[in-house]
Design a protein around this motif. Structure first.
Motif, PDB file in Angstrom:
ATOM      1  N   SER A   1      -7.579   2.284   1.415  1.00 54.83           N
ATOM      2  CA  SER A   1      -7.897   1.673   0.064  1.00 54.83           C
ATOM      3  C   SER A   1      -9.432   1.245  -0.183  1.00 54.83           C
ATOM      4  CB  SER A   1      -6.790   0.521  -0.248  1.00 54.83           C
ATOM      5  OG  SER A   1      -7.145  -0.681   0.502  1.00 54.83           O
TER       6      SER A   1
ATOM      7  N   TRP B   1       0.836  -1.343   0.101  1.00 51.00           N
ATOM      8  CA  TRP B   1      -0.198  -0.001   0.061  1.00 51.00           C
ATOM      9  C   TRP B   1       1.009   1.270   0.171  1.00 51.00           C
ATOM     10  CZ3 TRP B   1      -3.956   1.722  -1.835  1.00 51.00           C
ATOM     11  CH2 TRP B   1      -4.762   2.941  -1.252  1.00 51.00           C
TER      12      TRP B   1
ATOM     13  N   LYS C   1      -7.523  -1.329  -4.620  1.00 45.32           N
ATOM     14  CA  LYS C   1      -8.165  -1.900  -3.281  1.00 45.32           C
ATOM     15  C   LYS C   1      -7.409  -3.027  -2.801  1.00 45.32           C
ATOM     16  CE  LYS C   1     -13.025  -0.681  -4.622  1.00 45.32           C
ATOM     17  NZ  LYS C   1     -13.262   0.498  -3.758  1.00 45.32           N
TER      18      LYS C   1
END
Length: 352
Positions: A259, A196, A213
């Motif tokens: 996310s 991330w 995501k």
């Protein structure tokens, strides 16, 4: 040509021209299209497998370890130490050997895959098996490194995350943008945290146009993040994610929430089904933990989660090679049949 993640992504890492880079030329692992697997578990989605088993010691840990050991050497450390269920010890011992410094490993004394343990031993690490869990080993490792001039190289070392985030860079470099979803196994939760971070940095730099995501999966018998409390005696066939109290717990929640993704859990039966399906359909042999996100994707697909995402690209991190845990594979596939050494016998056995 591989040059290692530090030299490839130097502009995004906390190094200088004077930093003594310790590398085994990790990174640049393949992103493999998996159309047959997608048809079997997530029809309509585009699955791309980031096969980290192709790193020098056979797992994603090499990305973080090149950074952790590099910075340890830069700081003048003469030894590194880690708690491990296997992959961390393999990487730490290899990079320590490369650097010419000592490595100490604490392992739980049960269910450590021999393929991983053999790596730590052959690289010359001092390996101790404690009568306890990984989490017990990590507590002891932290205590020792606080009192003695030894650098800890577990996920709590921030340089590990810096190295591991380069996996996200590589996914974007190959695809030309970020995927729509990125699925990973979750144990100590450093990898979902790192990916991330990498995706956000590439997006902030304008290299990618979107953010994925983040979707993580734990094993049902070792799912503290999903269940909301530490697990004192975690259990799962996926030893790489058998962690009862993840070091990067809160960071994983941040990755999930920022996310718009999720972190779920799957059973060992679901993991085993996906573990056997992947090599049969795509020729990619991974350790059991890698099957957790595949089992999770199937579970989500069957629940209708992807109904509005037909054609979406899903990157899946396969964290380690199947040869890390050959005993698991041998236990779950038919053994060779023995036949007479004659043409007739062999042809008959082949049903020709």
């Amino acid at each position: 040509m591989r040059q290692g993640i530090i030299n490839t992504y130097r502009a995004y890492l906390p190094v200088t021209e004077r930093t003594p880079v310790i590398t085994l030329f990790e990174g640049d692992t393949p992103l493999i299209p998996a159309p047959r697997l997608a048809q079997a578990i997530t029809p309509g989605l585009r699955l791309m497998l980031k096969f980290e088993g192709m790193n020098p010691t056979g797992s994603f840990k090499d990305r973080g370890m090149t950074m952790a050991v590099t910075k340890a050497v830069e700081d003048g450390a003469v030894a590194v130490m880690c708690a491990s269920t296997g992959n961390t010890s393999a990487a730490a011992s290899a990079y320590a050997a490369r650097a010419g410094i000592k490595c100490v490993v604490l392992l739980p004394n049960t269910d450590v895959a021999l393929g991983k343990l053999s790596q730590a031993l052959i690289h010359g690490a001092k390996v101790l098996a404690i009568e306890g869990t990984f989490d017990d080993a990590l507590v002891l490792t932290r205590q020792i490194c606080e009192k003695y001039p030894i650098q800890i190289v577990n996920h709590i070392n921030p340089y590990r995350i810096e190295g591991q985030k380069t996996g996200a860079f590589e996914v974007c470099d190959v695809l030309g943008d970020a995927p729509d979803f990125h699925a990973l196994p979750v144990g100590n939760a450093g990898n979902i945290t790192a990916y991330w971070k990498g995706y956000k940095e590439y997006h902030a730099a304008g290299i990618s146009t979107k953010l994925p995501k983040m979707i993580g999966f734990q094993a049902a018998g070792s799912a503290p993040i999903v269940d909301g409390a530490p697990v004192l005696n975690p259990h799962t066939i996926a030893t790489a994610i058998r962690i009862g109290n993840p070091a990067s717990w809160q960071h994983a929640l941040t990755a999930r929430d920022e996310s718009g993704g999720l972190i779920g859990k799957v059973t060992d039966d679901q993991i085993l089904e996906a573990y056997l399906l992947l090599p049969a359909l795509e020729g990619v042999f991974t350790e059991p933990a890698c099957a957790a996100p595949l089992a999770g994707l199937k579970k989500l697909y069957d629940s209708g989660y992807f109904n509005d995402y037909d054609g979406a690209t899903v990157a899946v991190t396969l964290t380690g090679h199947g040869l890390k845990d050959p005993d698991r594979a041998i236990k779950n596939v038919p053994h060779p049949a023995t036949v007479p050494a004659t043409l007739e016998a062999v042809v008959r056995a082949l049903d020709f």
